[in-house]
Design a protein around this motif. Structure first.
Motif, short mmCIF file in Angstrom:
data_model
loop_
_atom_site.label_atom_id
_atom_site.label_comp_id
_atom_site.label_asym_id
_atom_site.label_seq_id
_atom_site.Cartn_x
_atom_site.Cartn_y
_atom_site.Cartn_z
N ALA A 25 0.69 -1.48 0.02
CA ALA A 25 0.03 0.05 -0.18
C ALA A 25 0.81 1.35 -0.12
O ALA A 25 0.71 2.12 -0.75
CB ALA A 25 -0.91 -0.01 1.30
N SER A 29 1.13 3.90 -3.10
CA SER A 29 0.61 5.05 -2.72
C SER A 29 -1.04 4.82 -2.57
O SER A 29 -2.07 5.92 -3.04
CB SER A 29 0.58 6.27 -3.78
N GLY A 31 -4.10 3.17 -0.28
CA GLY A 31 -4.73 2.75 1.10
C GLY A 31 -4.57 1.13 1.23
O GLY A 31 -4.94 0.38 0.13
N GLN A 32 -4.69 0.65 2.32
CA GLN A 32 -4.55 -0.90 2.60
C GLN A 32 -6.08 -1.33 2.33
O GLN A 32 -5.97 -2.37 1.70
CB GLN A 32 -4.21 -1.02 4.14
N THR A 33 -7.08 -0.64 2.54
CA THR A 33 -8.25 -1.07 2.02
C THR A 33 -8.53 -1.30 0.60
O THR A 33 -9.20 -2.24 0.13
CB THR A 33 -9.40 -0.07 2.47
N SER A 34 -7.93 -0.29 -0.20
CA SER A 34 -8.05 -0.39 -1.57
C SER A 34 -7.18 -1.67 -2.04
O SER A 34 -7.54 -2.44 -3.10
CB SER A 34 -7.40 0.85 -2.25
#
Length: 76
Positions: A25, A29, A31-34
């Motif tokens: 992540a 660049s 997010g971890q959720t993405s």
């Protein structure tokens, strides 16, 4: 002269072949959720080693290379 032995724990993520989800992540660049969403959707390949989830640099690069290109003049 002292020779210092280097172990994998002190290596930078840029030098490693495999990354954690958090490292992937940061490097991408995103997010971890993405990142987790891309994994769930099968768009980002992961490997399992025991309970660890790892992403190879090659798989992360491939995922990023296959993202759609931005369009010029877009307001988004």
């Amino acid at each position: 002269m002292t020779i210092t032995k280097r172990n994998g724990a002190d290596r930078l993520p840029a030098e490693r072949l495999a990354l954690t989800v958090a490292e992937a992540a940061v490097l991408s660049s995103l997010g971890q959720t993405s990142v987790y969403k891309a994994i769930r959707e099968g768009r980002l390949r992961v490997r399992k080693f025991g309970t660890r989830t790892i992403i190879t640099r090659a798989d992360l690069t491939s995922f990023l290379d296959n993202l759609p290109c931005g369009q010029k003049g877009s307001d988004a």
